[in-house]
Design a protein around this motif. Sequence first.
Motif, mmCIF file in Angstrom:
data_model
loop_
_atom_site.group_PDB
_atom_site.id
_atom_site.type_symbol
_atom_site.label_atom_id
_atom_site.label_comp_id
_atom_site.label_asym_id
_atom_site.label_seq_id
_atom_site.Cartn_x
_atom_site.Cartn_y
_atom_site.Cartn_z
ATOM 1 N N SER A 31 17.316 -4.432 19.238
ATOM 2 C CA SER A 31 18.642 -4.421 18.607
ATOM 3 C C SER A 31 19.594 -3.595 19.461
ATOM 4 N N VAL A 71 32.362 -7.924 3.549
ATOM 5 C CA VAL A 71 31.655 -7.057 2.591
ATOM 6 C C VAL A 71 32.652 -6.698 1.479
ATOM 7 N N VAL A 89 26.977 -0.302 6.246
ATOM 8 C CA VAL A 89 25.797 -0.363 5.375
ATOM 9 C C VAL A 89 25.507 -1.803 4.939
ATOM 10 N N GLY A 90 26.580 -2.556 4.678
ATOM 11 C CA GLY A 90 26.405 -3.907 4.127
ATOM 12 C C GLY A 90 26.089 -4.954 5.186
ATOM 13 N N LYS A 91 26.498 -4.714 6.421
ATOM 14 C CA LYS A 91 26.357 -5.778 7.416
ATOM 15 C C LYS A 91 25.720 -5.327 8.728
ATOM 16 N N ILE A 99 23.952 -2.418 9.673
ATOM 17 C CA ILE A 99 22.591 -1.864 9.619
ATOM 18 C C ILE A 99 21.558 -2.956 9.299
ATOM 19 N N PRO A 100 21.827 -3.821 8.288
ATOM 20 C CA PRO A 100 20.845 -4.897 8.041
ATOM 21 C C PRO A 100 20.611 -5.768 9.283
ATOM 22 N N ALA A 101 21.672 -6.061 10.056
ATOM 23 C CA ALA A 101 21.513 -6.897 11.260
ATOM 24 C C ALA A 101 20.689 -6.161 12.312
ATOM 25 N N GLU A 143 18.473 -3.956 11.735
ATOM 26 C CA GLU A 143 17.083 -3.928 11.241
ATOM 27 C C GLU A 143 16.382 -5.263 11.478
ATOM 28 N N GLU A 144 17.172 -6.334 11.593
ATOM 29 C CA GLU A 144 16.591 -7.643 11.922
ATOM 30 C C GLU A 144 16.553 -7.877 13.429
ATOM 31 N N LYS A 200 18.908 -7.658 15.720
ATOM 32 C CA LYS A 200 20.001 -8.442 16.290
ATOM 33 C C LYS A 200 20.864 -7.571 17.195
#
Length: 206
Positions: free
Chosen positions: A2, A41, A75-77, A79-81, A83-84, A86
């Motif tokens: 990432s 978000v 937090v909404g977009k 960090i999740p990306a 973590e995947e 990306k």
Amino acid sequence: MSAFITLEGPEGSGKTTVLQQVAEKLATEYNIISTREPGGVNTGEQIRKILLEGEAMDERTEALLFAASRREHLVGKVIPALEENKVVLCDRYIDSSLAYQGYARGIGIEEVRSINEFAINGLYPDLTIYLDVSVEVGRNRIIKNLRQQNRLDQEDLAFHEKVVAGYHQLIKEDDNGRFVVIDADKNIDDVVNETYKSIIKYLKKL
Ligand code: TYD
């Protein structure tokens, strides 16, 4: 793998076009998302609405709202990306607040940094591309745009010069080598290519 990459620059730097074209090129090789605050978000969108459509507000309130919208988007977009695994390419981030609110509006870079550090909680970008447009070229591009809208506001130009000076101060003080500066006076194809090359160079090292 990432990576969190931000793109910064004043109006007239060609940032939006460059980001779009670079994102397309990168997408052929990497799992990338291209985003900008508030980026869909919901709470961030609502905060942004107040910033853009509300009445004129106190400049510290403005800085706090940008920071709050930033946190929601992070937090909404973002960090999740990450973590995947990306590659996140983000149009403006903390440095915009430091240059616009901190320097150009005159609140002070360190004052604005402190509320933004609270908001980002350590998540500085891995790499920040700065599109370095000279005051002259930036001004000409802005005037051209304003003419199209049939309004020319001298105050915008003075503000633009301060934004550029603010970014230059951030680059001068960039201790951990996060910034890559691209000459954005060149034509857009060259700027796209150089931005793309800088990002690839960084990603290949990971
Ligand atoms: P936008 O229409 O997204 O402009 P641009 O295409 O230049 O990115 O509007 C963003 C405006 O908000 C732009 O003038 C920069 C300003 N801004 C701040 O003042 N502080 C910030 O933290 C951010 C993210 C943007």
